[in-house]
Design a protein around this motif. Structure first.
Motif, mmCIF file in Angstrom:
data_model
loop_
_atom_site.group_PDB
_atom_site.id
_atom_site.type_symbol
_atom_site.label_atom_id
_atom_site.label_comp_id
_atom_site.label_asym_id
_atom_site.label_seq_id
_atom_site.Cartn_x
_atom_site.Cartn_y
_atom_site.Cartn_z
ATOM 1 N N SER A 1 0.829 -1.199 0.000
ATOM 2 C CA SER A 1 0.000 0.000 0.000
ATOM 3 C C SER A 1 0.865 1.251 0.000
ATOM 4 O O SER A 1 1.921 1.295 0.655
ATOM 5 C CB SER A 1 -0.934 0.010 1.214
ATOM 6 N N ARG B 1 -1.524 1.568 4.815
ATOM 7 C CA ARG B 1 -2.723 0.947 5.384
ATOM 8 C C ARG B 1 -2.633 -0.571 5.263
ATOM 9 O O ARG B 1 -1.946 -1.109 4.380
ATOM 10 C CB ARG B 1 -3.977 1.459 4.679
ATOM 11 N N LEU C 1 -3.725 -4.212 4.216
ATOM 12 C CA LEU C 1 -4.423 -4.742 3.050
ATOM 13 C C LEU C 1 -5.022 -6.106 3.388
ATOM 14 O O LEU C 1 -4.349 -6.971 3.947
ATOM 15 C CB LEU C 1 -3.461 -4.884 1.870
ATOM 16 N N ALA D 1 -6.876 -3.317 -3.809
ATOM 17 C CA ALA D 1 -5.893 -2.241 -3.939
ATOM 18 C C ALA D 1 -6.522 -1.023 -4.582
ATOM 19 O O ALA D 1 -7.605 -1.079 -5.167
ATOM 20 C CB ALA D 1 -4.700 -2.722 -4.768
ATOM 21 N N ASP E 1 -1.228 2.396 -5.301
ATOM 22 C CA ASP E 1 -0.541 1.332 -4.566
ATOM 23 C C ASP E 1 0.499 0.673 -5.471
ATOM 24 O O ASP E 1 0.497 0.859 -6.698
ATOM 25 C CB ASP E 1 -1.548 0.286 -4.071
#
Length: 420
Positions: free
Chosen positions: A320, A324, A326, A361, A365
């Motif tokens: 990411s 964050r 995933l 995603a 990203d």
């Protein structure tokens, strides 16, 4: 799949410094792989897998020597510090292995006294015509082959590689008539060799050695050592000791039959570098085609051609951009930016597009294609006038540029607009 070599922080740092796409290599992985093969008398890197000068130089520091399959690869080896000047008393640092000489290669072989692994009788005659008299290695096609793809099968009657096994004696006579001795035998039947096929190669090497007699000094096991591209294969790595033991038994049998010791070489390419590198790209579009979810990235088959060319599998992970977490995996097709329907990273041999389970995603990203160090950057092209991506080496925790991103000026520097 988690990134087992590079942390997410390293990936983000690479993106921040160099943009995308870029190749990222790990020095420690290459050093480890070379060390694993030190049971062989000589480890000879097949530089076609990854010919970057810094990588070749690192291989040299690890105590390995190099194989060259073109004039350009001879020049690269020399630039990286390897020497020509082949002699009976030492292992040749550079061996030219090919089925033909182009004129540039023949000139360099003569100028720098490069040892040659010949793949045809015509090569022997061309060396003689050029005034070269030296010991030779003979690449033998044993009459069968093996590989993970038909395009990597390098043995059998449909393969262009090597001298057909029944023609060995003719080559020996031709060499001796021109003041040269065949002192080495090389056999490589394709990538992904398993032990059943390997035992057949060892038997073929024993048979070939009987046609050379006491002049034989070296046998080469060739390359083709596989690496586990899929997560399900990670616990089933090739048993290097068992691989070596098969060849060592063949070497000892040959030595006993001819009455003196014979050295044993191995010629890995993929095994030394594949797992050392990833290709990092940025996701530039997330879209549906009916019910099929696509991640479109800024790297294409001009960068990594193996999935399109061979149907090869490369593990894929997502990093990411903002750190964050995933989760919530989706069935995704990963494709590149090229104006080509075949520019898809998730496909199988024959061009069959498949999906991959990947985290959800967003645009921005980063997508990481794993185990891309062998035949990755080496097979890149400028198709669609795309520029060569930079190559970065992680060494002792620091990132080093080992090839700059190609500029638009460099892309066109050898072209001219003429008045028509």
């Amino acid at each position: 799949m988690s990134n087992s070599i590079f942390s997410d922080e390293i990936i983000r740092e690479g993106v921040a410094q160099y943009g995308t796409p870029f190749w990222l290599y790990d020095r420690a992985t290459i050093e480890k792989r070379v060390q694993e093969l030190k049971c062989f008398d000589t480890v000879r890197f097949a530089q076609k897998a990854c010919p970057n000068l810094s990588i070749i130089s690192l291989i040299k520091k690890c105590g390995a020597v190099v194989d060259a399959v073109s004039a350009g690869e001879i020049v690269r080896a020399l630039r990286a510090g390897f020497k020509g000047d082949e002699s009976d008393k030492q292992v040749p640092q550079i061996v030219y292995t090919a089925d033909i000489f182009d004129r540039d290669a023949l000139e360099l072989v003569k100028k720098y006294n490069i040892h040659v692994n010949v793949g045809s009788a015509d090569m022997i005659q061309q060396l003689a015509d050029a005034g070269v008299k030296s010991n030779l290695t003979l690449r033998v096609n044993p009459g069968f082959g093996h590989g993970h793809s038909q395009k990597t099968n390098t043995g059998g009657p449909l393969s262009k590689h090597g001298v057909w096994h029944s023609q060995i004696k003719d080559c020996v006579k031709l060499a001796q008539a021109n003041g040269m001795w065949i002192t080495g035998l090389h056999m490589h039947i394709g990538s992904g060799s398993d032990f059943e096929h390997l035992s057949k190669v060892c038997d073929a090497m024993r048979d070939a050695s009987r046609r050379l007699g006491s002049h034989l000094r070296v046998i080469s096991a060739g390359g083709g050592l596989p690496i586990p591209y899929k997560e399900s294969e990670k616990g089933n790595r090739i048993d290097v000791k068992a691989y070596y033991d098969l060849w060592d038994k063949a070497r000892k049998d040959i030595a006993q039959s001819i009455g003196h010791d014979v050295a044993l070489e191995v010629e890995p390419g993929r095994y030394l570098v594949a797992e050392s590198a990833v290709l990092v790209a940025e996701i530039r579009a997330v879209k549906f085609q009916e019910d099929k979810l696509f991640y479109l990235v800024d790297a294409g088959f001009n960068d990594l051609v193996r999935p399109s060319f061979y149907g090869s599998y490369h593990a894929i992970s997502i990093v990411s951009k903002d750190g964050r977490k995933l989760d919530s995996e989706k069935d995704v097709i990963v494709a590149g930016p090229l104006c080509e329907s075949g520019d898809v990273f998730t496909q199988e041999e024959g061009g069959f597009v498949v999906t991959r389970k990947l985290p959800e995603a967003k645009v921005g990203d980063f997508l990481v294609l794993h185990d891309a160090g062998a035949y990755g950057s080496a097979m890149s092209s400028n198709y669609n006038s795309r520029r060569y991506a930079p190559e970065i080496l992680l060494s002792n925790g620091e990132l080093h540029v080992i090839r700059e991103r190609q500029t638009f000026e460099q892309l066109m520097e050898n072209e001219k607009i003429i008045a028509l």
